[in-house]
Design a protein around this motif. Sequence first.
Motif, PDB file in Angstrom:
ATOM      1  N   ARG A   1       0.858  -1.188   0.000  1.00 39.50           N
ATOM      2  CA  ARG A   1       0.000   0.000   0.000  1.00 39.50           C
ATOM      3  C   ARG A   1       0.893   1.237   0.000  1.00 39.50           C
ATOM      4  NH1 ARG A   1      -5.285   1.123   2.340  1.00 39.50           N
ATOM      5  NH2 ARG A   1      -5.322   3.256   3.094  1.00 39.50           N
ATOM      6  N   VAL A   2       0.586   2.187  -0.865  1.00 43.49           N
ATOM      7  CA  VAL A   2       1.419   3.382  -0.989  1.00 43.49           C
ATOM      8  C   VAL A   2       0.537   4.616  -0.812  1.00 43.49           C
ATOM      9  CG1 VAL A   2       2.930   4.686  -2.516  1.00 43.49           C
ATOM     10  CG2 VAL A   2       2.936   2.197  -2.608  1.00 43.49           C
ATOM     11  N   GLU A   3       0.857   5.427   0.185  1.00 42.26           N
ATOM     12  CA  GLU A   3       0.030   6.618   0.426  1.00 42.26           C
ATOM     13  C   GLU A   3       0.808   7.881   0.116  1.00 42.26           C
ATOM     14  OE1 GLU A   3      -2.005   6.695   4.174  1.00 42.26           O
ATOM     15  OE2 GLU A   3      -2.481   4.564   4.070  1.00 42.26           O
ATOM     16  N   GLY A   4       0.227   8.728  -0.718  1.00 44.56           N
ATOM     17  CA  GLY A   4       0.779  10.056  -0.972  1.00 44.56           C
ATOM     18  C   GLY A   4       2.015  10.102  -1.861  1.00 44.56           C
ATOM     19  N   LEU A   5       2.437   8.986  -2.422  1.00 49.38           N
ATOM     20  CA  LEU A   5       3.664   8.993  -3.217  1.00 49.38           C
ATOM     21  C   LEU A   5       3.412   8.848  -4.719  1.00 49.38           C
ATOM     22  CD1 LEU A   5       5.948   6.753  -0.965  1.00 49.38           C
ATOM     23  CD2 LEU A   5       6.088   9.228  -1.258  1.00 49.38           C
TER      24      LEU A   5
ATOM     25  N   GLY B   1      -8.101  13.894   0.366  1.00 51.20           N
ATOM     26  CA  GLY B   1      -7.939  12.752  -0.529  1.00 51.20           C
ATOM     27  C   GLY B   1      -6.496  12.446  -0.879  1.00 51.20           C
ATOM     28  N   GLN B   2      -5.639  12.251   0.110  1.00 49.24           N
ATOM     29  CA  GLN B   2      -4.264  11.836  -0.184  1.00 49.24           C
ATOM     30  C   GLN B   2      -4.317  10.559  -1.021  1.00 49.24           C
ATOM     31  OE1 GLN B   2      -0.568  11.716   2.440  1.00 49.24           O
ATOM     32  NE2 GLN B   2      -1.557   9.792   2.950  1.00 49.24           N
ATOM     33  N   SER B   3      -3.502  10.511  -2.069  1.00 51.12           N
ATOM     34  CA  SER B   3      -3.582   9.355  -2.964  1.00 51.12           C
ATOM     35  C   SER B   3      -3.233   8.062  -2.215  1.00 51.12           C
ATOM     36  CB  SER B   3      -2.647   9.550  -4.160  1.00 51.12           C
ATOM     37  OG  SER B   3      -1.324   9.288  -3.774  1.00 51.12           O
ATOM     38  N   VAL B   4      -3.959   7.006  -2.539  1.00 51.15           N
ATOM     39  CA  VAL B   4      -3.690   5.687  -1.952  1.00 51.15           C
ATOM     40  C   VAL B   4      -3.674   4.685  -3.101  1.00 51.15           C
ATOM     41  CG1 VAL B   4      -4.506   3.887  -0.385  1.00 51.15           C
ATOM     42  CG2 VAL B   4      -4.879   6.295   0.203  1.00 51.15           C
ATOM     43  N   PHE B   5      -2.591   3.959  -3.232  1.00 49.65           N
ATOM     44  CA  PHE B   5      -2.498   2.939  -4.278  1.00 49.65           C
ATOM     45  C   PHE B   5      -2.238   1.573  -3.651  1.00 49.65           C
ATOM     46  CE2 PHE B   5      -2.374   6.498  -7.034  1.00 49.65           C
ATOM     47  CZ  PHE B   5      -2.762   6.027  -8.277  1.00 49.65           C
ATOM     48  N   ILE B   6      -2.894   0.558  -4.200  1.00 52.64           N
ATOM     49  CA  ILE B   6      -2.772  -0.798  -3.686  1.00 52.64           C
ATOM     50  C   ILE B   6      -2.091  -1.650  -4.760  1.00 52.64           C
ATOM     51  CG2 ILE B   6      -4.078  -2.771  -2.737  1.00 52.64           C
ATOM     52  CD1 ILE B   6      -4.547  -0.178  -1.137  1.00 52.64           C
TER      53      ILE B   6
END
Lengths: 140, 316
Positions: free
Chosen positions: A95-99, A115-120
Amino acid sequence: MLTVDPITKGIVLDHIRAGNGIKIFERLGLREVEYPVALVMNVPSNKMGRKDIIKISDTLALDLTLLGLLDPDITVSYIDEGKVTEKVKIGLPERVEGLIECKNPRCISSYERHGQSVFILVDRKTKEYQCFYCGERVRV
Amino acid sequence: MRERENAAKWTGRHFIDSLDLSPPEYESLFNLANQIKKDPSKYSSRCAGKLMATLFYEPSTRTRLSFEAAMLRLGGQVLSVSDVATSSVAKGESLADTIRTVGGYADLIVMRHPREGAARLAALYAPVPLINGGDGAREHPTQTLTDLFTIETFKNRLEDLTVAFCGDLRYGRTVHSLIKALARRSKIRFVLISPEELRLPDSIKNDVVASGSGVEIRESVDMENGLRECDVLYMTRIQKERFFNEEDYIKLRDTYILTPEKMKLAKKDAIVMHPLPRVTEISQEVDTDERAIYFQQARLGMVIRMALILRLLEET
């Protein structure tokens, strides 16, 4: 052969893909620090052919998620009193938040303050991530 | 006991994506909706004392009215802001703050938002169940609920079906949601009829194929081709609001028009569905064809929303 003295306390980032060392050095802000830091490039490696190594003689808090995204093959060794106390093989973060910025112009993450970006991570092989909110996929 | 078990399964849940519910959970809502249809008076005060807030950041008449009618028919009450964009948003309030505030007033929130993923973000902050009433071009899960319930009602099955989708398959969120939900059923064949510019996004196609359900997908620009073989024809409007450029919209809006002549090609027991509003894509003469069931579909939408509201609110 070029040698760099072992450190007694600090962190060693090993198995950095050759050429990636300078990028990681900059992203970790190591140019600005006051303690000794070594970036060694193009070190011969049995496994990788060539690799880069970074030695940091201080115990700073590393952002392992960022490191994993930049180069998932890195090994991080924590050194104390000249001995390795912990060795971590980073890998791709789940999980990657804000990057990672979502490229979908209609995604809520580019619009909402909270809504800080969140990628799975959805595919380890292809290094593919999916936006938690809108489902947009991106390869890192 | 059975009622209590059901309630335990639903309490505190949100409904954001059509895949949030498993096929058995869909069946359980269909069963409840059929009971409501049979004996509406039995349910007319089941939500007494409960309050539902509808937050629509994008214009909608149909979905909002359908939800409000559903809640009122259950004996509950409704707080409605029809155009949030001119109220709190204009003052700079974030979506998260609006949701937390409204969640303090109401027992259930229904939200529509033009941004994709907005409902998923809102659900992170919602202290009460939140239903996605549509988020950009992404999802419209209660329309999917309506569509599945309609197909089940008219075809008596959700398997072994050829479903043709026609029109805007790129931006049409109802299409995306329904395709994903149907792909979980067995022996489903999709015929995707659209202009090149409005084809179904590859990401959705890939997901459907990757789901391993053995769904067959065929794409075509020719409407008549799909009409002959389908059990369900799902027509959609080319949506003006999804285009950045009006010229592109004008070029594509009248690509497909369903007429009585074209209906002659369709099977005798096929059904024609449409999420409404209809513009020009189905000529009015088709309305009297008994296979055109889109107004009954809208009515079923209200009933199935009653079932959903009831499940999310019961025992809370």
